[in-house]
Scaffold this active site. Sequence first.
Site, short mmCIF file in Angstrom:
data_model
loop_
_atom_site.label_atom_id
_atom_site.label_comp_id
_atom_site.label_asym_id
_atom_site.label_seq_id
_atom_site.Cartn_x
_atom_site.Cartn_y
_atom_site.Cartn_z
N ALA A 84 35.02 -35.12 56.64
CA ALA A 84 35.62 -36.45 56.70
C ALA A 84 36.99 -36.42 56.05
CB ALA A 84 34.73 -37.46 55.99
N ASP A 85 37.83 -37.37 56.45
CA ASP A 85 39.13 -37.53 55.81
C ASP A 85 39.47 -39.01 55.82
OD1 ASP A 85 41.49 -35.98 54.69
OD2 ASP A 85 42.49 -37.29 56.12
N THR A 86 40.00 -39.49 54.71
CA THR A 86 40.36 -40.90 54.57
C THR A 86 41.85 -41.03 54.31
OG1 THR A 86 38.17 -41.45 53.70
CG2 THR A 86 39.95 -43.02 53.25
#
Length: 203
Positions: A84-86
């Site tokens: 995941a990446d935010t």
Amino acid sequence: MSQHRKIYLASKSPRRRELLRQVGIDFEVLLLRDAPPRGPEVTEIVLPGELPEAYVARVTQEKAQAAWDAVLARRLFTLPVLAADTTVVIAQEILGKPANRDEAISMLSKLAGNTHQVLTSIAIKYQHQLLQCTQKSEVTFAPLSDSQIAAYCDSAEPYDKAGGYGIQGMAARFISHINGSYSGIMGLPLYETTDLLARLDPH
């Protein structure tokens, strides 16, 4: 998901671990390189002209692929890999993790009194499959005084978080409204994550 009793989490984020535990997903942390001698397996540099949604999706896909490659290279038991990446975005500007206090103050000053977007992309890699989606939320900050921003940036909280704040921490008192996914703003949208896992072919 019932046939996958466990996954690898390709993230160092304690918040993502907490969120997976919240919904009962069993996982093992799979760490990627982020330092010399061989350098990072994924760089988070924005490409020229790259829009925020394309950026966060690309970085997440690269993380998932790098993690899957690591599973194979290390001859680990094959389990689905979750990456995941935010990213925090205001007026199409991507705000990453502040490198120092001045950067943190600059970011919070931009967010104060405005609405910004939080984009969290998730990707699950398993065998030939790559399932991915990006969840978008809107967060509105109340106006903040210089002293409020300075006091917050004197804490340790801003420095390992995109945009320089964490909704689950002290910055919650700055947020007047959210539209979207609370867990997505934290860094892992749980509805979308469990949905992707349910769609994964176990073979």
